[in-house]
Scaffold this motif. Structure first.
Motif, mmCIF file in Angstrom:
data_model
loop_
_atom_site.group_PDB
_atom_site.id
_atom_site.type_symbol
_atom_site.label_atom_id
_atom_site.label_comp_id
_atom_site.label_asym_id
_atom_site.label_seq_id
_atom_site.Cartn_x
_atom_site.Cartn_y
_atom_site.Cartn_z
ATOM 1 N N LEU A 26 0.833 -1.211 0.000
ATOM 2 C CA LEU A 26 0.000 0.000 0.000
ATOM 3 C C LEU A 26 0.867 1.259 0.000
ATOM 4 C CD1 LEU A 26 -2.679 -0.899 2.707
ATOM 5 C CD2 LEU A 26 -2.809 -1.273 0.253
ATOM 6 N N ARG A 27 0.317 2.308 -0.575
ATOM 7 C CA ARG A 27 0.954 3.623 -0.425
ATOM 8 C C ARG A 27 -0.147 4.626 -0.090
ATOM 9 N NH1 ARG A 27 -0.101 6.767 -5.011
ATOM 10 N NH2 ARG A 27 -1.029 5.507 -6.642
ATOM 11 N N ARG A 28 0.265 5.667 0.613
ATOM 12 C CA ARG A 28 -0.714 6.671 1.014
ATOM 13 C C ARG A 28 -1.125 7.482 -0.205
ATOM 14 N NH1 ARG A 28 -1.069 9.367 6.510
ATOM 15 N NH2 ARG A 28 -2.591 11.008 6.132
ATOM 16 N N ILE A 29 -2.409 7.726 -0.365
ATOM 17 C CA ILE A 29 -2.869 8.530 -1.498
ATOM 18 C C ILE A 29 -3.669 9.720 -0.974
ATOM 19 C CG2 ILE A 29 -2.941 6.621 -3.166
ATOM 20 C CD1 ILE A 29 -6.037 6.625 -2.724
ATOM 21 N N SER A 30 -3.800 10.705 -1.851
ATOM 22 C CA SER A 30 -4.585 11.874 -1.481
ATOM 23 C C SER A 30 -6.025 11.643 -1.937
ATOM 24 C CB SER A 30 -3.994 13.097 -2.188
ATOM 25 O OG SER A 30 -4.850 14.171 -2.042
ATOM 26 N N ARG A 31 -6.942 11.573 -1.001
ATOM 27 C CA ARG A 31 -8.353 11.324 -1.359
ATOM 28 C C ARG A 31 -9.231 12.073 -0.359
ATOM 29 N NH1 ARG A 31 -11.479 6.807 -3.623
ATOM 30 N NH2 ARG A 31 -9.623 6.218 -4.772
ATOM 31 N N PRO A 32 -9.887 13.148 -0.793
ATOM 32 C CA PRO A 32 -10.762 13.869 0.143
ATOM 33 C C PRO A 32 -11.895 12.959 0.633
ATOM 34 C CG PRO A 32 -10.568 15.037 -1.949
ATOM 35 C CD PRO A 32 -9.965 13.700 -2.153
ATOM 36 N N THR A 33 -12.336 13.214 1.845
ATOM 37 C CA THR A 33 -13.400 12.382 2.408
ATOM 38 C C THR A 33 -14.759 12.849 1.904
ATOM 39 O OG1 THR A 33 -12.072 12.155 4.388
ATOM 40 C CG2 THR A 33 -14.387 11.543 4.577
ATOM 41 N N PRO A 34 -15.505 11.970 1.232
ATOM 42 C CA PRO A 34 -16.845 12.367 0.782
ATOM 43 C C PRO A 34 -17.734 12.720 1.979
ATOM 44 C CG PRO A 34 -16.125 10.373 -0.312
ATOM 45 C CD PRO A 34 -15.151 10.622 0.783
ATOM 46 N N PRO A 35 -18.639 13.664 1.799
ATOM 47 C CA PRO A 35 -19.382 14.175 2.959
ATOM 48 C C PRO A 35 -20.737 13.504 3.195
ATOM 49 C CG PRO A 35 -19.744 15.595 1.080
ATOM 50 C CD PRO A 35 -18.940 14.429 0.584
ATOM 51 N N GLU A 95 -8.680 20.793 -2.280
ATOM 52 C CA GLU A 95 -8.281 19.410 -1.942
ATOM 53 C C GLU A 95 -8.691 18.425 -3.031
ATOM 54 O OE1 GLU A 95 -8.421 19.485 2.924
ATOM 55 O OE2 GLU A 95 -9.928 18.352 1.814
ATOM 56 N N GLN A 96 -9.894 18.623 -3.508
ATOM 57 C CA GLN A 96 -10.400 17.724 -4.551
ATOM 58 C C GLN A 96 -9.514 17.774 -5.794
ATOM 59 O OE1 GLN A 96 -12.002 15.058 -5.494
ATOM 60 N NE2 GLN A 96 -13.968 15.790 -4.706
ATOM 61 N N ALA A 97 -9.206 19.000 -6.227
ATOM 62 C CA ALA A 97 -8.390 19.174 -7.435
ATOM 63 C C ALA A 97 -6.982 18.629 -7.215
ATOM 64 C CB ALA A 97 -8.346 20.661 -7.807
ATOM 65 N N GLN A 98 -6.427 18.907 -6.041
ATOM 66 C CA GLN A 98 -5.074 18.406 -5.764
ATOM 67 C C GLN A 98 -5.042 16.875 -5.765
ATOM 68 O OE1 GLN A 98 -4.199 20.381 -2.065
ATOM 69 N NE2 GLN A 98 -3.356 22.209 -3.067
ATOM 70 N N ALA A 99 -6.074 16.277 -5.186
ATOM 71 C CA ALA A 99 -6.117 14.806 -5.151
ATOM 72 C C ALA A 99 -6.150 14.222 -6.555
ATOM 73 C CB ALA A 99 -7.347 14.361 -4.371
ATOM 74 N N ILE A 100 -6.945 14.836 -7.443
ATOM 75 C CA ILE A 100 -7.032 14.323 -8.823
ATOM 76 C C ILE A 100 -5.697 14.537 -9.535
ATOM 77 C CG2 ILE A 100 -8.213 14.590 -11.050
ATOM 78 C CD1 ILE A 100 -10.130 13.451 -9.053
ATOM 79 N N LEU A 101 -5.085 15.686 -9.320
ATOM 80 C CA LEU A 101 -3.803 15.956 -9.971
ATOM 81 C C LEU A 101 -2.729 14.963 -9.518
ATOM 82 C CD1 LEU A 101 -3.686 19.874 -9.875
ATOM 83 C CD2 LEU A 101 -3.622 18.446 -11.922
ATOM 84 N N GLN A 102 -2.788 14.566 -8.254
ATOM 85 C CA GLN A 102 -1.769 13.641 -7.742
ATOM 86 C C GLN A 102 -2.032 12.191 -8.124
ATOM 87 O OE1 GLN A 102 -1.455 14.189 -3.486
ATOM 88 N NE2 GLN A 102 -1.130 16.390 -3.749
ATOM 89 N N SER A 103 -3.281 11.880 -8.468
ATOM 90 C CA SER A 103 -3.604 10.460 -8.695
ATOM 91 C C SER A 103 -3.116 10.000 -10.066
ATOM 92 C CB SER A 103 -5.104 10.256 -8.590
ATOM 93 O OG SER A 103 -5.757 10.904 -9.635
ATOM 94 N N ALA A 134 -16.706 16.550 -11.975
ATOM 95 C CA ALA A 134 -16.099 17.588 -12.819
ATOM 96 C C ALA A 134 -14.573 17.518 -12.744
ATOM 97 C CB ALA A 134 -16.592 18.966 -12.373
ATOM 98 N N ALA A 135 -14.039 17.367 -11.530
ATOM 99 C CA ALA A 135 -12.576 17.301 -11.386
ATOM 100 C C ALA A 135 -12.023 16.081 -12.113
ATOM 101 C CB ALA A 135 -12.214 17.259 -9.902
ATOM 102 N N ARG A 136 -12.695 14.963 -11.972
ATOM 103 C CA ARG A 136 -12.228 13.735 -12.653
ATOM 104 C C ARG A 136 -12.308 13.911 -14.165
ATOM 105 N NH1 ARG A 136 -14.997 9.528 -8.784
ATOM 106 N NH2 ARG A 136 -13.431 9.477 -7.153
ATOM 107 N N ALA A 137 -13.405 14.503 -14.636
ATOM 108 C CA ALA A 137 -13.582 14.673 -16.085
ATOM 109 C C ALA A 137 -12.490 15.576 -16.645
ATOM 110 C CB ALA A 137 -14.967 15.256 -16.373
ATOM 111 N N LEU A 138 -12.156 16.621 -15.932
ATOM 112 C CA LEU A 138 -11.111 17.543 -16.419
ATOM 113 C C LEU A 138 -9.790 16.815 -16.622
ATOM 114 C CD1 LEU A 138 -11.733 20.824 -14.356
ATOM 115 C CD2 LEU A 138 -12.097 20.472 -16.805
#
Lengths: 470, 346
Positions: A105-114, B338-346, B310-314
């Motif tokens: 595993l590696r840490r990823i950036s994933r915002p928490t859905p609300p 945060e959302q945009a940064q996460a997509i850019l990093q993935s 939208a972020a994923r589609a971009l």
């Protein structure tokens, strides 16, 4: 005394009518299920591009020892599209490190859905390979809270809640998902059969040979589970009154559970409470829906061996049952909820929640009346015999259903043991369970606030959450 | 009172004895049945495997006369056929026909007993040769929905069944609420073998559920020939769930001509966020950079699902999309950033 006698007699007659009805409904449903599954070509249906993908949610608290095996066996399940979401609920052991090591595993950036609320997420991890696995590391909040986090991170329209220490059979997911494949519009939730794994041969996270437990207490629990699942749940499901899908293994529609607000935290019986809430919401929406129990898919779970653990489990289950019934008390007897409101909930209250109290009080008053000479000794003995014989009749009915359909314990020796324990259950075990359940009731009454339950993770939580309906 | 209780004890004890006897008898019967299956099944499996391996003619296989053995033969053959394709499947189907199973199943389909009719329908559906087509067509009028659906699926999967398409379509329309899952399988089969039949399922007078299933199948099977009709549906302003289904299907097909109506849908604030998110995802799958402007505006939308879509589609819309995403990654609004940064990093 006469009034009491009439009340006990009425209780007994109601019990007899409801449970005999359930046994008959279960028999019809099991027959239907056998015919249907034979005809529909299970494998073909699951290969369909329309088979809905499933997110498998595995809440884990201090499960470092078994978590890697659990995830591996879940990844190997027969189902075309799945993802595994492990939620580490603030474990104090090395659960995260073990998963990281095993699956790269590696840490990823994933915002928490609300969508649903839960304790803060500390990190999200994914494998470097293309395994469909996501690990959510969050602060401790309990099982319900972990499942809510898992639902937030689930990408698929269905999710399957599985206990980290349970073992699913290879085709369990396919069979439990079948109601969703057959009727994707109306099916909201489906649950499968839980069996006791004690005594079974287990290799590499799979049950390779089904065997009965060697110990006495797990054997009694095998009898309870048979009655609860083969007679009660199959019967309730057949008439549209299923109130419980075990927390150990159940599939739900993600959007419906989110719309319902997810699992309720701060209570013990979050699995039953969710099912009741789904019934309530679906009825209020006025659209047809189904909450189904599938009698065949098997999830193996370990039953408590020691009396003290079993006692804690039963006290907790009973508290959970009463909590759920209290929260949804407005549904009780309400014709808007049809079978659920008019039959299932009153039965659950009378026979499950109050049953132990009524039965133990019955014993006490009868003995007192006998000593006082108010009833004849022969009458007392005969009434006791009727009660015991009827309980045994229901158990034998459940064993007969299991035997005629799936027959997982085919040896004659196994049958002898099952029957022996079915008879012995009425002399001590049953009364002990009632006493422990009453203790749970008492604990709840003593607590001034609803919902202020112990939250210490769920490592010691019930494997089956399968309150027996007998 | 005591005498009634005594009677009740006797009745219950008697019932328990009966139940015990039933359990024992059932066990004996089941074990005997299992022993018989264990004995007979290997020879059926061996004969079928040998037949398939050597390419022997049907005449080389001795027909079984014992009912138990015939049933086991049929079960083994049907299980094998579920995993076989092409010439081996056809050979096994021919063998079943030569051994009389098609005639037997045709008779079964006329039985009064539902399980027997279902078994007959399954056998005919598995064989699905010219001889079984007539019986399968008759099965469309059966009173059991599973029999009807099995026959309809077999006809939809078969070749040379074009004349039966109207009947299949009407079975689909009629049974969609009783057996939506089985209807889904039939529509998949139609999409694979007779894609032209899906036009009727997309017609505006078709049941809403049938249209949804048809659109899902068109998307999953990437049936480009229906893209035009799907675009028309976008223009017809149907219910949100139909719009979302049409958008998803067009995205999966990758229909470039659908970009303008999909952009219009993403901008339509009267529609539910989930419907707009489906259109956004479709635009991301199609990958036309001219959608960047509309989608970039949605990266800041208050709805989480729409913002995420939208972020994923971009990220799938080339350099322009990436630039828009990088801009969003500088947003003062934390969730957007945060959302945009996460997509850019993935």
């Amino acid at each position: 005394m006469i009034t009491f006698g009439i009340a006990v007699f009425a209780f007994f007659v109601a019990f007899l009518v409801v449970h005999t009805g359930l046994l008959i409904a279960a028999e019809i449903e099991l027959h239907r299920y056998a015919v249907r599954t034979k005809a529909i070509g299970l494998r073909q249906r699951v290969r369909s591009p329309l088979a809905p993908p499933i997110s498998i949610l595995v809440p884990a608290y201090n499960e470092s020892l078994g978590i890697a095996d659990s995830v591996r066996s879940l990844l190997a399940l027969d189902y075309p599209r799945t993802e595994i979401v492990v939620v580490n609920d603030g474990s104090t052991d090395d659960t995260i490190e073990r998963l990281t090591e095993e699956f790269g595993l590696r840490r990823i950036s994933r915002p928490t859905p609300p969508y649903l609320k839960h304790t803060p997420v500390r990190g999200v991890y994914a494998p470097t390979s293309d395994l469909r696995l996501l690990v959510v590391d969050k602060e401790n909040g309990g099982k319900a809270d972990s499942l809510n986090a898992g639902i937030n991170f689930a990408s698929y329209p269905l999710f399957c809640a599985v206990d980290g220490d349970s073992i699913l059979e290879q085709d369990a997911l396919v069979k439990t998902a079948l109601p969703f494949i057959e009727d994707p519009i109306r099916t909201v939730a489906s649950g499968g059969l839980i069996r006791i794994a004690n005594g079974c041969r287990i290799d590499a996270g799979r049950v390779t040979e089904a065997r009965l437990p060697a110990e006495k207490l797990p054997m009694f629990q095998v009898i309870e589970y048979a009655r609860a699942f083969f007679a009660a749940r199959t019967g309730w499901s057949a008439i549209g009154g299923l109130l419980l899908i075990s927390g150990a293994f159940g599939i739900f529609r993600t959007d419906m559970v989110i719309a319902a607000g997810g699992y309720r935290t701060g209570i013990v019986g979050e699995d039953m409470e969710l099912v009741l809430r789904l019934h309530r919401i679906c009825r209020l929406r006025g659209k047809p829906y189904r909450i189904i129990y599938v009698p065949d898919p098997v999830c193996w779970t370990e039953a408590p061996v020691g009396a003290s653990v079993l006692r804690r489990q039963r006290r907790r289950w009973h508290r959970g049952l009463i909590e759920a019934l209290y929260i949804h008390r407005r549904m009780m007897g309400n014709p808007r909820y049809r079978v659920v409101g008019l039959i299932a909930l009153p039965s659950m209250l009378l026979f499950e929640a109050l049953g132990p109290l009524i039965e133990l009080a019955g014993y006490g008053v009868s003995i007192a009346a006998l000593v006082a000479g108010a009833i004849a000794p022969l009458g007392f003995v005969l009434f006791l015999a009727v009660a015991i014989l009827y309980g045994q009749f229901l158990t034998l009915g459940a064993i007969a259903l299991e035997d005629a359909t799936f027959n997982r314990y085919p040896a004659w020796g196994d049958l002898r043991r099952l029957l022996g324990y079915a008879f012995a259950e009425s002399f001590g075990f049953r009364q002990m369970m009632h006493l422990w359940r009453l203790e749970g009731f008492w604990q709840l009454i003593r607590k001034s606030e609803w919902g202020a339950m112990d939250r210490r993770g769920f490592s010691g939580s019930s494997p089956g959450q399968s309150r027996s309906s007998h | 009172m005591i005498s009634e209780l005594g009677d009740a004890v006797l009745v219950l004890a008697g019932l328990e004895c009966v139940l015990l006897a039933v359990i024992v008898v059932l066990r004996v019967l089941l074990r005997r049945n299992q022993r018989r299956v264990d004995q007979l099944r290997p020879s059926a499996e061996l004969a079928i495997a040998r037949y398939l391996a050597t390419g022997a003619t049907g005449a080389a296989v001795r027909p079984e006369r014992r009912p138990a053995m015939r049933a086991i033969w049929r079960d083994v053959a049907l299980e094998a056929m579920a995993d076989l394709r092409g010439s081996e499947r056809a050979a096994l189907a021919q063998l079943l026909d030569d051994l009389g199973y098609v005639s037997e199943a045709t008779v079964d389909l006329r039985s009064r007993r539902r399980p027997v009719r279902r078994r007959g329908a399954e056998t005919l559906a598995a064989v699905a040769n010219q001889r079984s087509l007539q019986a399968l067509a008759a099965g469309l009028a059966d009173r059991d929905v599973l029999v009807r659906m099995t026959c309809a699926r077999a006809l939809a999967e078969g070749s040379g069944t074009e004349t039966k398409l109207p009947e299949i379509v009407s079975a689909v329309d009629r049974d969609v609420y009783a057996a939506p899952g089985a209807v889904g399988d039939i529509v998949v089969a139609l999409g694979r073998e007779h894609p032209e039949a899906l036009d009727q399922l997309l017609a505006s007078d078709a049941p809403a559920e049938v249209r949804s299933i048809a659109m899902a199948v068109i998307g999953e099977l990437r049936l480009e020939r229906h893209a035009g009709r799907l675009r028309e549906i976008l223009g017809e302003r149907p219910a949100d769930e139909h719009l979302a289904a049409a958008a998803r299907a067009l995205g999966m097909i990758g229909d470039i001509e659908a970009v303008p109506p999909l952009i219009a849908l993403t901008e339509d604030e009267s529609r539910a966020p989930a419907t707009r998110a489906a259109a956004v995802t479709a635009l991301g799958s199609i990958g036309d950079p001219c959608a960047v402007g509309s989608i970039a505006a949605l990266v800041r939308h208050e709805d989480w699902a729409l913002r995420t879509a939208a972020a994923r589609a971009l990220s799938g819309l080339g350099t322009m999309g990436r630039l828009a995403l990088e801009q969003a990654a500088q947003s003062p609004v934390q969730p957007v950033r945060e959302q945009a940064q996460a997509i850019l990093q993935s």
